[in-house]
Design an enzyme around this catalytic site. Structure first.
Site, PDB file in Angstrom:
ATOM      1  CG  ASN A  88      36.598  43.341  36.741  1.00  0.00           C
ATOM      2  OD1 ASN A  88      35.520  42.803  36.916  1.00  0.00           O
ATOM      3  ND2 ASN A  88      37.642  42.729  36.208  1.00  0.00           N
ATOM      4  CG  ASP A  90      37.458  40.031  38.806  1.00  0.00           C
ATOM      5  OD1 ASP A  90      36.532  40.737  38.403  1.00  0.00           O
ATOM      6  OD2 ASP A  90      37.724  38.933  38.293  1.00  0.00           O
ATOM      7  NE  ARG A 142      33.754  39.093  28.057  1.00  0.00           N
ATOM      8  CZ  ARG A 142      33.968  39.206  29.364  1.00  0.00           C
ATOM      9  NH1 ARG A 142      33.169  39.946  30.128  1.00  0.00           N
ATOM     10  NH2 ARG A 142      35.015  38.619  29.922  1.00  0.00           N
ATOM     11  CD  GLU A 191      33.162  38.400  37.548  1.00  0.00           C
ATOM     12  OE1 GLU A 191      32.584  39.220  38.295  1.00  0.00           O
ATOM     13  OE2 GLU A 191      34.390  38.424  37.340  1.00  0.00           O
ATOM     14  CG  ASN A 219      34.035  42.215  33.003  1.00  0.00           C
ATOM     15  OD1 ASN A 219      33.696  41.046  32.839  1.00  0.00           O
ATOM     16  ND2 ASN A 219      34.982  42.558  33.843  1.00  0.00           N
TER      17      ASN A 219
HETATM   18  C1  BGC Z   1      36.550  39.170  33.553  1.00  0.00           C
HETATM   19  C2  BGC Z   1      37.373  38.041  33.053  1.00  0.00           C
HETATM   20  C3  BGC Z   1      38.816  38.306  33.401  1.00  0.00           C
HETATM   21  C4  BGC Z   1      38.951  38.482  34.879  1.00  0.00           C
HETATM   22  C5  BGC Z   1      40.352  38.749  35.330  1.00  0.00           C
HETATM   23  C6  BGC Z   1      36.747  39.285  35.012  1.00  0.00           C
HETATM   24  O1  BGC Z   1      35.995  40.336  35.490  1.00  0.00           O
HETATM   25  O2  BGC Z   1      35.199  38.979  33.238  1.00  0.00           O
HETATM   26  O3  BGC Z   1      37.132  37.852  31.698  1.00  0.00           O
HETATM   27  O4  BGC Z   1      39.644  37.266  32.954  1.00  0.00           O
HETATM   28  O5  BGC Z   1      38.096  39.518  35.315  1.00  0.00           O
HETATM   29  O6  BGC Z   1      40.698  40.049  35.425  1.00  0.00           O
HETATM   30 CA    CA Z   2      34.628  40.857  37.287  1.00  0.00          CA
END
Ligand code: BGC
Ligand code: CA
Length: 299
Positions: free
Chosen positions: A154, A204, A101, A18, A103
């Site tokens: 995200n 995402d 957490r 990521e 992201n």
């Molecule tokens: C998250 C994952 C998640 C994925 C799917 C990512 O940004 O960190 O944990 O499964 O997106 O949406």
């Molecule tokens: Ca992500």
């Protein structure tokens, strides 16, 4: 007219690769493996990767003007001294939410570090909804909460004129926009930009190109899509040989290559055998569009 080519350039088995960021100075791609948990730098000239472990799940990494990096790790914003391989806490968020957490995150054009949170997943994309928030760490290290009620915070980025902030709460299956005030860092007038189709998976990570179009990595659908935020339509689809495409950024010479990260989490042996490059990082060339350099945290 050049043709689009997709190549796996970092052959690694990230659990959740990521937060790709191009570092022009060193021709390097910076990224995290959220559940590694680790931060890595892949040198595009030597093809070598350097990795450092973090203490707990690391959702995002961004460059810092004064050197090193900033991360959203667990529920803390922290500073990374890469040379010393050390991490120092800056401040905590979601202190009332022990199961959260950080992201995805990114720095705005004025040097604020935006990053969102989510509840821990029981399985990819399965979690207690509405527990996340979007935060911005200011250069003076104070934190502003933009909004709560987020399912899975995200992708995020800003329009080239800095007037619009684009945002993805993955489980809403849409890309949204806000008016953005780059002087104050304020977001307002939330609205829908694009609703993903049934075959487009879970939105995402995301980045904006210099034409102001959005590139969205579609988790579980093995593709990145290019969206025109003005018309709310999809302009292009680029398929990748792995299903769990997680995020993307422009990099390389003139920022004309699109780097795409991927994940292996939740994949069984059969799926891993069928997608031998899953968890790797891909370079897409020949798109005929460019991105712009990433911003660095100003604090
Ligand atoms: C998250 C994952 C998640 C994925 C799917 C990512 O940004 O960190 O944990 O499964 O997106 O949406
Ligand atoms: Ca992500």
């Amino acid at each position: 007219m050049s043709s689009v080519k997709v190549e796996c350039v970092v052959k690694t088995r990230s659990d959740i690769g990521e937060s790709p960021v191009w570092e022009e100075r060193d021709d390097t791609l910076l990224y995290v493996d959220i559940y590694g948990p680790s931060i890595s730098r892949w040198n595009s000239l030597t093809k070598e990767t350097e990795t450092m472990s973090t203490e707990t799940y690391v959702g995002c990494v961004v460059p810092r003007r004064s050197g090193g990096y900033m991360i959203g790790e667990g529920t803390r914003f922290a500073a990374v001294d890469w040379d010393k391989r050390s991490i120092t806490t800056v401040t905590h968020v979601d202190t009332d939410k022990g199961n959260n957490r950080f992201n995805d995150g990114k720095v705005d054009p004025a040097g604020r570090f935006f990053a969102g949170t989510m509840s821990m997943e029981v399985w990819p994309a399965e979690l207690e909804r509405g527990q996340g928030s979007l935060y911005a760490l200011q250069p003076d290290h104070s934190v502003i909460k933009h909004f709560g009620q987020v399912d899975l915070s995200n992708g995020l980025d800003w329009s080239p004129d800095h007037l619009v902030f684009y945002y993805i709460d993955s489980l809403k299956y849409m890309v949204e926009a806000f008016d953005y005030d780059v002087q104050t860092g304020g977001t307002s007038n939330r609205r829908l930009v694009y609703k993903l189709g049934d075959d487009e998976g879970i939105p995402d990570g995301m980045c904006v190109d210099i034409d102001g179009k959005l590139w969205v990595a579609c988790y579980s659908a093995g593709r990145v899509i290019r969206i025109d935020p003005q018309t709310g339509t999809r302009l292009q689809t680029v398929r990748l040989p792995v299903l769990n495409t997680t995020s993307c950024c422009f990099g390389g010479k003139d920022y004309s290559d699109l780097y795409v990260t991927s994940a292996t989490r939740g994949m069984n042996e059969e799926a891993l055998a069928n997608q031998p490059e899953a968890g790797g990082i891909f370079k897409i060339t020949g798109l005929g569009v460019k991105g712009s350099p990433p911003h660095s945290f100003a604090g």
